[in-house]
Design a protein around this motif. Structure first.
Motif, short mmCIF file in Angstrom:
data_model
loop_
_atom_site.label_atom_id
_atom_site.label_comp_id
_atom_site.label_asym_id
_atom_site.label_seq_id
_atom_site.Cartn_x
_atom_site.Cartn_y
_atom_site.Cartn_z
N PHE A 192 0.81 -1.22 0.00
CA PHE A 192 0.00 0.00 0.00
C PHE A 192 0.84 1.27 0.00
O PHE A 192 0.34 2.35 0.27
CB PHE A 192 -0.96 -0.02 1.20
N GLN A 193 2.16 1.12 -0.29
CA GLN A 193 3.01 2.31 -0.33
C GLN A 193 2.68 3.14 -1.57
O GLN A 193 2.09 2.66 -2.53
CB GLN A 193 4.48 1.88 -0.33
N ALA A 194 3.08 4.41 -1.50
CA ALA A 194 2.89 5.36 -2.60
C ALA A 194 1.42 5.63 -2.89
O ALA A 194 1.05 5.95 -4.01
CB ALA A 194 3.60 4.88 -3.86
N GLN A 195 0.58 5.51 -1.86
CA GLN A 195 -0.84 5.86 -2.02
C GLN A 195 -1.24 6.99 -1.07
O GLN A 195 -2.42 7.22 -0.83
CB GLN A 195 -1.72 4.63 -1.75
N GLY A 196 -0.24 7.61 -0.48
CA GLY A 196 -0.53 8.77 0.37
C GLY A 196 -0.68 8.46 1.85
O GLY A 196 -0.84 9.38 2.66
N ILE A 197 -0.61 7.18 2.22
CA ILE A 197 -0.83 6.82 3.63
C ILE A 197 0.30 7.36 4.52
O ILE A 197 0.05 7.96 5.57
CB ILE A 197 -0.96 5.28 3.78
N GLY A 198 1.54 7.17 4.07
CA GLY A 198 2.67 7.66 4.86
C GLY A 198 2.64 9.18 4.98
O GLY A 198 2.89 9.73 6.05
N GLY A 199 2.31 9.86 3.89
CA GLY A 199 2.24 11.32 3.91
C GLY A 199 1.19 11.80 4.91
O GLY A 199 1.43 12.75 5.67
N ARG B 11 14.36 6.30 -1.41
CA ARG B 11 12.97 6.79 -1.57
C ARG B 11 12.43 7.32 -0.24
O ARG B 11 11.59 8.22 -0.22
CB ARG B 11 12.08 5.67 -2.11
N THR B 12 12.91 6.75 0.85
CA THR B 12 12.51 7.26 2.16
C THR B 12 13.05 8.68 2.35
O THR B 12 12.33 9.59 2.78
CB THR B 12 13.05 6.33 3.27
N ARG B 13 14.31 8.88 1.98
CA ARG B 13 14.90 10.22 2.12
C ARG B 13 14.16 11.21 1.21
O ARG B 13 13.88 12.35 1.60
CB ARG B 13 16.40 10.17 1.78
N GLU B 14 13.80 10.75 0.01
CA GLU B 14 13.05 11.59 -0.94
C GLU B 14 11.68 11.96 -0.33
O GLU B 14 11.22 13.09 -0.45
CB GLU B 14 12.87 10.79 -2.22
N PHE B 15 11.07 10.99 0.33
CA PHE B 15 9.77 11.20 0.98
C PHE B 15 9.88 12.34 2.00
O PHE B 15 9.06 13.26 2.02
CB PHE B 15 9.35 9.88 1.65
C1 LIG Z 1 8.61 5.91 3.50
C2 LIG Z 1 7.13 5.54 3.62
C3 LIG Z 1 6.70 5.64 5.08
C4 LIG Z 1 6.31 6.55 2.79
O1 LIG Z 1 4.94 6.20 2.89
P1 LIG Z 1 4.05 6.07 1.57
O2 LIG Z 1 2.66 5.87 1.98
O3 LIG Z 1 4.67 5.05 0.69
O4 LIG Z 1 4.30 7.51 0.92
P2 LIG Z 1 3.27 8.48 0.20
O5 LIG Z 1 2.36 7.68 -0.68
O6 LIG Z 1 2.65 9.39 1.17
O7 LIG Z 1 4.28 9.34 -0.67
C5 LIG Z 1 4.86 8.73 -1.81
C6 LIG Z 1 6.24 9.29 -2.00
O8 LIG Z 1 7.11 8.78 -0.99
C7 LIG Z 1 8.35 8.39 -1.58
N1 LIG Z 1 8.53 6.98 -1.27
C8 LIG Z 1 9.31 6.55 -0.26
N2 LIG Z 1 9.34 5.23 -0.19
C9 LIG Z 1 8.56 4.77 -1.16
C10 LIG Z 1 8.22 3.48 -1.60
N3 LIG Z 1 8.72 2.38 -1.01
N4 LIG Z 1 7.36 3.35 -2.61
C11 LIG Z 1 6.90 4.44 -3.22
N5 LIG Z 1 7.19 5.71 -2.85
C12 LIG Z 1 8.03 5.88 -1.85
C13 LIG Z 1 8.32 8.77 -3.03
O9 LIG Z 1 8.89 10.06 -3.13
C14 LIG Z 1 6.84 8.84 -3.32
O10 LIG Z 1 6.53 9.77 -4.29
P3 LIG Z 1 6.17 9.27 -5.79
O11 LIG Z 1 5.04 8.30 -5.64
O12 LIG Z 1 5.80 10.51 -6.53
O13 LIG Z 1 7.43 8.61 -6.28
C15 LIG Z 1 6.83 4.12 3.08
O14 LIG Z 1 7.12 4.06 1.71
C16 LIG Z 1 7.59 3.02 3.79
O15 LIG Z 1 7.06 2.42 4.71
N6 LIG Z 1 8.81 2.73 3.35
C17 LIG Z 1 9.56 1.62 3.96
C18 LIG Z 1 9.86 1.87 5.42
C19 LIG Z 1 10.69 3.10 5.67
O16 LIG Z 1 11.60 3.41 4.91
N7 LIG Z 1 10.34 3.80 6.76
C20 LIG Z 1 11.11 4.91 7.23
C21 LIG Z 1 12.28 4.37 8.02
S1 LIG Z 1 13.34 5.65 8.58
#
Ligand SMILES: CC(C)(COP(=O)(O)OP(=O)(O)OC[C@H]1O[C@@H](n2cnc3c(N)ncnc32)[C@H](O)[C@@H]1OP(=O)(O)O)[C@@H](O)C(=O)NCCC(=O)NCCS
Length: 167
Positions: free
Chosen positions: A83-90, A120-124
């Motif tokens: 479910f990543q990249a669907q806005g949940i983390g944001g 991608r985490t750093r980019e986030f």
């Molecule tokens: C980092 C994380 C929390 C972001 O949550 P998310 O719900 O995937 O992020 P969002 O949908 O809100 O935002 C998407 C953006 O986050 C970034 N991103 C970071 N990790 C990503 C991933 N694994 N997949 C897709 N996008 C990711 C990208 O910039 C993305 O933008 P894009 O879709 O235009 O490329 C999540 O991807 C994750 O759990 N990653 C693995 C665990 C982790 O790294 N946690 C932090 C440890 S310090």
């Protein structure tokens, strides 16, 4: 639905964290201990889970940093790999920022690894207004640096470096 984590969530949260493949085994052990301590009650510490139809999809853990004036830390944030990249983390990140700010929070810090698998985490974090403030080389282990990201939650402030002062 977004709600605080409860003890019954722990097994699922550990599975989700493990399945992201970015956390090391010792970090998953640490997460279990952190959640146990949290559920015993840690002043100021907050958690939220994103739950959809009874399934946990995301988690954030944040707290004020000890011995600081309203600096907060996001200690954990992760989303189910499917479910990543669907806005949940944001959403969870913005919620943590709003809550910390509402409680008087001034700065938010997040630490992560400099390894390429965390790119991608750093980019986030950068997309959400965080700037890389420090790198501690070889922190996690040789070749694995700690990157510290920082975001101001309120305007103002001037660092000692800017003012030319030192402690
Ligand atoms: C980092 C994380 C929390 C972001 O949550 P998310 O719900 O995937 O992020 P969002 O949908 O809100 O935002 C998407 C953006 O986050 C970034 N991103 C970071 N990790 C990503 C991933 N694994 N997949 C897709 N996008 C990711 C990208 O910039 C993305 O933008 P894009 O879709 O235009 O490329 C999540 O991807 C994750 O759990 N990653 C693995 C665990 C982790 O790294 N946690 C932090 C440890 S310090």
């Amino acid at each position: 639905m977004i709600r605080a984590a409860i003890p019954e969530d722990t097994t699922s949260l550990l599975e989700i964290a493990n399945a992201t493949t970015v956390f090391k085994p010792n970090e998953i052990v640490a997460l279990r201990e952190v959640l146990e301590d949290y559920h015993k009650g840690l002043s100021g510490h907050r958690t939220y889970v994103h739950e959809d139809e009874g399934r946990l999809l995301g988690f954030v853990y944040f707290a004020p940093a000890a011995m600081t004036d309203q600096t907060w830390y996001i200690f954990w944030i992760f989303v189910d790999k499917e479910f990543q990249a669907q806005g949940i983390g944001g959403n969870l990140l913005r919620l943590a920022e709003r809550e910390a700010k509402g409680a008087g929070g001034r700065l938010m810090l997040i630490e992560t690894s400099g390894l390429s698998k965390y790119a991608r985490t750093r980019e986030f974090y950068q997309r959400h207004g965080y700037t890389l403030d420090a790198i501690v080389h070889d922190y996690y282990e040789d070749g694995d640096d700690m990157h510290i990201f920082r975001k101001r939650l309120v305007d103002g402030g001037e660092s000692n470096a800017t003012q030319g002062r030192s402690r």
